[in-house]
Design a protein around this motif. Structure first.
Motif, PDB file in Angstrom:
ATOM      1  N   ILE A 112       0.811  -1.234   0.000  1.00  0.00           N
ATOM      2  CA  ILE A 112       0.000   0.000   0.000  1.00  0.00           C
ATOM      3  C   ILE A 112       0.842   1.282   0.000  1.00  0.00           C
ATOM      4  CG2 ILE A 112      -2.065  -1.063   1.025  1.00  0.00           C
ATOM      5  CD1 ILE A 112      -1.254   0.185   3.692  1.00  0.00           C
ATOM      6  N   TYR A 113       2.115   1.193   0.389  1.00  0.00           N
ATOM      7  CA  TYR A 113       2.937   2.414   0.397  1.00  0.00           C
ATOM      8  C   TYR A 113       3.770   2.563  -0.875  1.00  0.00           C
ATOM      9  CZ  TYR A 113       1.751   2.902   5.348  1.00  0.00           C
ATOM     10  OH  TYR A 113       1.076   3.058   6.525  1.00  0.00           O
ATOM     11  N   ARG A 114       3.604   1.673  -1.844  1.00  0.00           N
ATOM     12  CA  ARG A 114       4.359   1.819  -3.096  1.00  0.00           C
ATOM     13  C   ARG A 114       3.994   3.115  -3.801  1.00  0.00           C
ATOM     14  NH1 ARG A 114       5.360  -3.651  -6.337  1.00  0.00           N
ATOM     15  NH2 ARG A 114       6.090  -4.905  -4.605  1.00  0.00           N
ATOM     16  N   PRO A 115       4.789   3.688  -4.687  1.00  0.00           N
ATOM     17  CA  PRO A 115       6.140   3.245  -5.027  1.00  0.00           C
ATOM     18  C   PRO A 115       7.178   3.813  -4.073  1.00  0.00           C
ATOM     19  CG  PRO A 115       5.510   5.062  -6.439  1.00  0.00           C
ATOM     20  CD  PRO A 115       4.332   4.793  -5.554  1.00  0.00           C
TER      21      PRO A 115
ATOM     22  N   PRO B  27      -5.376   0.985  -3.905  1.00  0.00           N
ATOM     23  CA  PRO B  27      -4.037   1.449  -3.508  1.00  0.00           C
ATOM     24  C   PRO B  27      -3.126   1.685  -4.705  1.00  0.00           C
ATOM     25  CG  PRO B  27      -4.175  -0.920  -3.244  1.00  0.00           C
ATOM     26  CD  PRO B  27      -5.511  -0.476  -3.795  1.00  0.00           C
ATOM     27  N   GLY B  28      -3.652   1.486  -5.919  1.00  0.00           N
ATOM     28  CA  GLY B  28      -2.842   1.669  -7.124  1.00  0.00           C
ATOM     29  C   GLY B  28      -2.262   0.357  -7.633  1.00  0.00           C
ATOM     30  N   VAL B  29      -1.955  -0.554  -6.740  1.00  0.00           N
ATOM     31  CA  VAL B  29      -1.451  -1.876  -7.134  1.00  0.00           C
ATOM     32  C   VAL B  29      -2.655  -2.652  -7.681  1.00  0.00           C
ATOM     33  CG1 VAL B  29      -0.491  -4.037  -6.245  1.00  0.00           C
ATOM     34  CG2 VAL B  29       0.415  -1.857  -5.448  1.00  0.00           C
ATOM     35  N   SER B  30      -2.510  -3.245  -8.865  1.00  0.00           N
ATOM     36  CA  SER B  30      -3.690  -3.843  -9.492  1.00  0.00           C
ATOM     37  C   SER B  30      -4.000  -5.222  -8.909  1.00  0.00           C
ATOM     38  CB  SER B  30      -3.477  -3.964 -10.999  1.00  0.00           C
ATOM     39  OG  SER B  30      -2.511  -4.964 -11.251  1.00  0.00           O
ATOM     40  N   LYS B  31      -5.286  -5.583  -9.012  1.00  0.00           N
ATOM     41  CA  LYS B  31      -5.722  -6.885  -8.518  1.00  0.00           C
ATOM     42  C   LYS B  31      -5.097  -7.992  -9.370  1.00  0.00           C
ATOM     43  CE  LYS B  31      -9.984  -8.767  -6.603  1.00  0.00           C
ATOM     44  NZ  LYS B  31     -11.440  -8.713  -6.552  1.00  0.00           N
TER      45      LYS B  31
ATOM     46  N   ALA C  90       5.535  -4.601 -12.952  1.00  0.00           N
ATOM     47  CA  ALA C  90       4.207  -4.188 -13.440  1.00  0.00           C
ATOM     48  C   ALA C  90       3.108  -4.361 -12.405  1.00  0.00           C
ATOM     49  CB  ALA C  90       3.858  -4.954 -14.729  1.00  0.00           C
ATOM     50  N   CYS C  91       3.353  -3.822 -11.207  1.00  0.00           N
ATOM     51  CA  CYS C  91       2.293  -3.896 -10.185  1.00  0.00           C
ATOM     52  C   CYS C  91       1.196  -2.890 -10.480  1.00  0.00           C
ATOM     53  CB  CYS C  91       2.869  -3.683  -8.791  1.00  0.00           C
ATOM     54  SG  CYS C  91       3.202  -1.958  -8.376  1.00  0.00           S
ATOM     55  N   GLY C  92       1.518  -1.900 -11.301  1.00  0.00           N
ATOM     56  CA  GLY C  92       0.480  -0.960 -11.734  1.00  0.00           C
ATOM     57  C   GLY C  92       0.474   0.365 -11.011  1.00  0.00           C
ATOM     58  N   VAL C  93       1.178   0.469  -9.889  1.00  0.00           N
ATOM     59  CA  VAL C  93       0.998   1.682  -9.081  1.00  0.00           C
ATOM     60  C   VAL C  93       1.615   2.920  -9.738  1.00  0.00           C
ATOM     61  CG1 VAL C  93       3.020   1.474  -7.535  1.00  0.00           C
ATOM     62  CG2 VAL C  93       0.953   2.520  -6.701  1.00  0.00           C
ATOM     63  N   CYS C  94       2.762   2.773 -10.382  1.00  0.00           N
ATOM     64  CA  CYS C  94       3.392   3.978 -10.969  1.00  0.00           C
ATOM     65  C   CYS C  94       2.521   4.582 -12.076  1.00  0.00           C
ATOM     66  CB  CYS C  94       4.809   3.664 -11.449  1.00  0.00           C
ATOM     67  SG  CYS C  94       5.921   3.319 -10.075  1.00  0.00           S
ATOM     68  N   PRO C  95       2.083   3.773 -13.068  1.00  0.00           N
ATOM     69  CA  PRO C  95       1.188   4.377 -14.062  1.00  0.00           C
ATOM     70  C   PRO C  95      -0.125   4.868 -13.450  1.00  0.00           C
ATOM     71  CG  PRO C  95       1.656   2.053 -14.590  1.00  0.00           C
ATOM     72  CD  PRO C  95       2.496   2.421 -13.419  1.00  0.00           C
ATOM     73  N   ALA C  96      -0.655   4.140 -12.481  1.00  0.00           N
ATOM     74  CA  ALA C  96      -1.945   4.561 -11.902  1.00  0.00           C
ATOM     75  C   ALA C  96      -1.825   5.926 -11.242  1.00  0.00           C
ATOM     76  CB  ALA C  96      -2.428   3.523 -10.884  1.00  0.00           C
ATOM     77  N   LEU C  97      -0.686   6.192 -10.622  1.00  0.00           N
ATOM     78  CA  LEU C  97      -0.518   7.458  -9.915  1.00  0.00           C
ATOM     79  C   LEU C  97       0.268   8.469 -10.745  1.00  0.00           C
ATOM     80  CD1 LEU C  97       0.366   6.048  -6.378  1.00  0.00           C
ATOM     81  CD2 LEU C  97      -1.865   6.757  -7.211  1.00  0.00           C
TER      82      LEU C  97
END
Ligand code: SF4
Length: 616
Positions: free
Chosen positions: A282-285, A568-572, A598-605
């Protein structure tokens, strides 16, 4: 106010550690109440010594009090003796700074660090005379909000909260305070403020969402019940962590607190990817501060507090890109003044021992490592990048350097765990105890076993906790074999871990059991001397809830989880993929050092992907 102070003066000599309730510490911020339009209370639902050690609270206290149009004051959960006195004297819970009753604030914010503090939230609201349920609050009552890691599944507390902040509070709070100030100046209605705050990215208003359930008890859907409310609420983060405001004048307590030192936050996030760890997801990135910024902050922190110890506080501090240079600089600068640098956690490698040596950790005599699992197979499952060879070599080097006591942290009940893995803990501890370091000796190996709690937004959110009796059997398996002069075993009670799992994965229906348990007398549940599992069982029975449905059941991969509307930005998809990799024992590398997974958080945020140490 005069009456409150008079009664307090009578009460305080009768309670343990009156300084917990008196305030007035060095660097406390006490503003003119009348001169400031917005008043916010920062409530930590545990006792003073725990709350005063929480870095996030120090940051928020600084952020709000830096504004000219707002003030923030602190409130902690009273210990049982003080609660008794407050209730007997009919005195409301009050803030430390101005002794203002909690109900007199505009905003009452709780930080949720641990599920076992949930009854304390209810108890504090009750002691303040604030209606427990959000739906019962009217015009003139404060807005009750919450943030922190548990806010990523706040559903067990949903009926008691007006709104929830997802992500880093210092990023969102300013917008909330602006809205509150303008709304108050307009003398707006309560409903107007809630509508406005629900439009702030990162803010979740539980009452604006309806939950539908299937016949089998699982969640069918969580949907907004009005227009203009997002289907999913995405967390907020500070983009440029180097520029983030930092509390350079933290409050210095009068009594010993858990972490009695200044804390230097090196970076946010952790990309090691341990699959059980909610903080890691939850605290990524990962976002680092420049070394020059850190050195400037260290100087101010030490000068403004007079502390003789500075702790390098982050999720895995030794992963900071310039950690060796930073430690050298701090030791060179302050070592001669008697200031100690401390490292809260060590990874099992010789680099860690070398850094610990530089800061003279050897004076503490004990070093702590967290292999988490007893076998390599299981460490691969959880993506814990430590081998037995690493650990033994590290302990040997450390023992040769002068340390003689070692603490090893493990978890029991991890997914796929067998008795061989459990016995592996014993074997590993014995190997450590039997090392023969040249010129050193190992006098004590303490093995601490906690119980695995599946956490939302991790690859193990689809796991169930192992049943209590089975957890106890595994604890005993370790305990009975860990006998020996230099070996010691400490463990966590399965009942407390079970409740943590219930509320970690709980949905809105669990709020009824929470409230019932509190009414039956449960509070301070994280303190074993006050934990009453019998009352909790009664509460579940009386409210018709089966706690094992939440703690022990494995949700299906396609199931709607109670927290799926919180993002949290990290994808399911990433979490599911990580779960599959876990089950096949495949490791995933640290994305801040190797490739992006590719957890997704950087592009999501909308945050650029960078390796550690890469310049902005
Ligand atoms: S998107 Fe890639 S680089 Fe960013 S945190 Fe996720 S895995 Fe790491």
């Amino acid at each position: 106010m005069a009456q409150l102070l008079k009664t307090l003066e009578e009460i305080l000599p009768r309670v343990e550690k009156p300084a917990r309730y008196w305030g007035g510490e060095w660097n406390q911020v006490k503003k003119d109440w009348q001169a400031v339009p917005i008043h916010m209370a920062l409530c930590f639902p545990d006792i003073y010594e725990v709350g005063m050690s929480h870095l996030g609270s120090k940051i928020l206290y600084h952020v709000v009090n830096a504004r000219s149009d707002a003030l923030m004051e602190r409130v902690y959960a009273p210990w049982v003796d003080m609660e008794k006195e407050l209730r007997a004297a009919d005195l409301p819970l009050f803030s430390l700074e101005t002794k203002t009753p909690l109900a007199g604030f505009d905003l009452v914010g709780f930080t949720l660090q641990y599920e076992m503090t949930y009854t304390n939230v209810l108890n504090m609201l009750d002691l303040a005379g604030i209606p427990l349920r959000a739906a019962e609050r009217g015009e003139g009552d404060p807005f009750v909000l919450a943030g922190g890691p548990c806010a990523f599944n706040p559903e067990p507390l949903a009926p008691f909260l007006d709104f929830v902040v997802l992500g880093e509070g210092e990023e969102v709070l300013g917008e909330i305070l602006d809205l509150a100030r303008d709304w108050k100046a307009r003398r707006g209605a309560r409903a107007d403020f809630l509508t406005a705050v629900a439009a702030v990215p990162g803010v979740y208003v539980p009452a604006f969402y309806d939950v539908a359930y299937r016949l089998d008890g699982t969640v069918a859907a969580v949907r907004p019940n009005r227009p203009g409310v997002p289907e999913r609420v995405r967390k907020r983060v500070v983009r440029d962590f180097d520029k983030v405001t930092f509390p350079e004048r933290p409050v210095v307590p009068f009594l010993d607190v858990v972490h009695d030192r200044v804390m230097l936050e090196l970076f946010r996030g952790c990309a090691r990817g341990c699959r059980f760890c909610q903080a890691g997801m939850i605290y990524r990135p990962v976002r680092e501060k420049d070394m020059a910024t850190l050195l400037a902050q260290a100087e101010k922190l030490l000068k403004n507090t007079g502390y003789g110890e500075i702790s390098l506080a982050s999720l895995s501090s030794l992963d900071y890109s310039h950690i060796a240079e930073l430690i050298d600089a701090l030791v060179n600068q302050y070592g001669t003044e008697g200031v100690r640098v401390s490292l809260p956690s060590l990874r099992a490698d010789s680099f860690a021992v070398e850094q610990a040596r530089k800061v003279h950790e050897v004076r503490r005599s004990s070093l702590t490592f967290a292999p988490e699992a007893g076998s390599q197979r299981l460490r691969n499952v959880i993506n814990k990048n430590v081998t037995e060879g690493d650990l033994l070599a590290t302990v040997e080097t450390a023992a040769e350097a002068g340390w003689n006591a070692f603490k090893l942290y493990f978890m029991l009940g991890l997914p796929t765990e067998t008795d061989d893995d459990v016995l592996g803990i014993v074997e590993l501890a014995r190997k450590v105890a039997n090392l023969k370091p040249q010129g050193g000796r190992i006098t004590r190996v303490t093995v601490s076993t906690s119980n695995f709690v599946p956490k939302p937004h991790t690859p193990f959110q689809w796991e169930g906790q192992v049943e209590r009796e089975e957890l106890r059997r595994r604890q005993l398996l370790v305990h009975e074999r860990l006998k020996g002069k230099r070996l010691e075993h400490r463990w966590h009670e399965p009942e407390q871990s079970f409740l943590e799992a219930v509320f970690s994965k709980g949905d809105r229906r669990t709020a009824a059991a929470l409230e019932r348990a509190w009414r039956l007398g449960c509070r301070l549940d994280g303190w074993s001397e006050h934990f009453r599992f019998d009352l909790w069982q009664q509460a579940f029975q009386e409210t018709g809830l089966d706690p094992t449905f939440y703690a022990n059941r494995k949700p299906a991969a396609g199931e709607t989880l109670p927290w799926d509307h919180l993002d949290p930005g990290v994808s399911k998809e990433f979490l599911l993929q990580e779960r599959e990799r876990a089950l096949s024992g495949e490791r995933t590398p640290d994305c801040s050092r190797e490739r992006c997974s590719a957890c997704g958080v950087c592009p999501a945020l909308d945050i650029p992907i960078r390796r550690r140490g890469e310049t902005k």
